[in-house]
Write a protein that holds these residues in place. Sequence first.
Motif, PDB file in Angstrom:
ATOM      1  N   GLY A  53      -7.331  -4.490  15.518  1.00  0.00           N
ATOM      2  CA  GLY A  53      -6.472  -4.174  14.386  1.00  0.00           C
ATOM      3  C   GLY A  53      -5.984  -5.410  13.658  1.00  0.00           C
ATOM      4  N   VAL A  67      -5.853  -1.124   6.276  1.00  0.00           N
ATOM      5  CA  VAL A  67      -4.874  -0.828   7.318  1.00  0.00           C
ATOM      6  C   VAL A  67      -3.557  -0.468   6.645  1.00  0.00           C
ATOM      7  N   TYR A  70       0.288  -0.763  11.584  1.00  0.00           N
ATOM      8  CA  TYR A  70      -0.284  -1.281  12.837  1.00  0.00           C
ATOM      9  C   TYR A  70       0.861  -1.670  13.750  1.00  0.00           C
ATOM     10  N   MET A  77      -5.289   3.740   9.549  1.00  0.00           N
ATOM     11  CA  MET A  77      -6.219   3.123   8.609  1.00  0.00           C
ATOM     12  C   MET A  77      -6.812   4.151   7.658  1.00  0.00           C
TER      13      MET A  77
END
Length: 279
Positions: A53, A67, A70, A77
């Motif tokens: 990520g 993204v 996160y 995403m």
Amino acid sequence: MFKPYLSRWNLISDGDPIVTRSSYLLPVRMDGHINGNPAMLKIAMDTEEKFGGLVMQWWNGDGAARVYAYEGDALLMERAQGTNSLIEMAYQGQDDEASRIACNVIAKLHKPRSTPPPELIPLNIWFEALESAAQREGSLLLESLAVARKLLASPRDIVVLHGDVHHANVLDFGSRGWLAIDPKRIIGERGYDYANLLCNPELPTVTDPLRFICQSHVIAQAANLERRRLLQWTLAYAGLSASWFLEEDDHQNADLDLFIAELALQALSMEANNRDGIY
């Protein structure tokens, strides 16, 4: 496991969960509404998958899915909405075009960025698994190891690598084009990223010698790589992949990788003979 993130990021479920070897995935809609932007919520099950990520964030939607959020094991995403599939293209006689599309995406991922990348693992660390397996198993793995050592000792074109480019990790995002998902967090020679296109076990034609020869030419041209260097990376990668499968006692997939390693070794031998004027 999805529930905390559905609440935290104001998401609603938009499909059934998907379970892979390394992650749990859930199609969702953003903004808590059925008409919100489609996205994919991913919960990583292993450490390396989680750190991918960071690389996705760094690419910032250029060559890879965007993204949106996160945190820890969770990644929200962009979701692929296109109807095309590289693996279906390869099944239906468009193998060359599928390879060229994947090579184009890889080239975008390898472009320089204005910001420093996240902390990455040098490619030679990954190849420690091949070192161990080659000493234990011998045979073709020793050939792979010898080539890998030479490549790693004199790397060219060092870039942030995707680390796992295959036909199912490059998806159709509609108007956004073809984009990558599920990277690792490694750095090394760019040629490594192209080798997996010749080793994808999901393609039933992957062990076809004629397909291997043809695609090695297509990929080398599309990637602007010396074909011999691509074949060397394929031999090294196939040995490394076989080593990973042997660690899991998966001899079926290990044998498939070893077959591809043999194809690469034979192709390298033919190249050497042609270069020396032996036909």
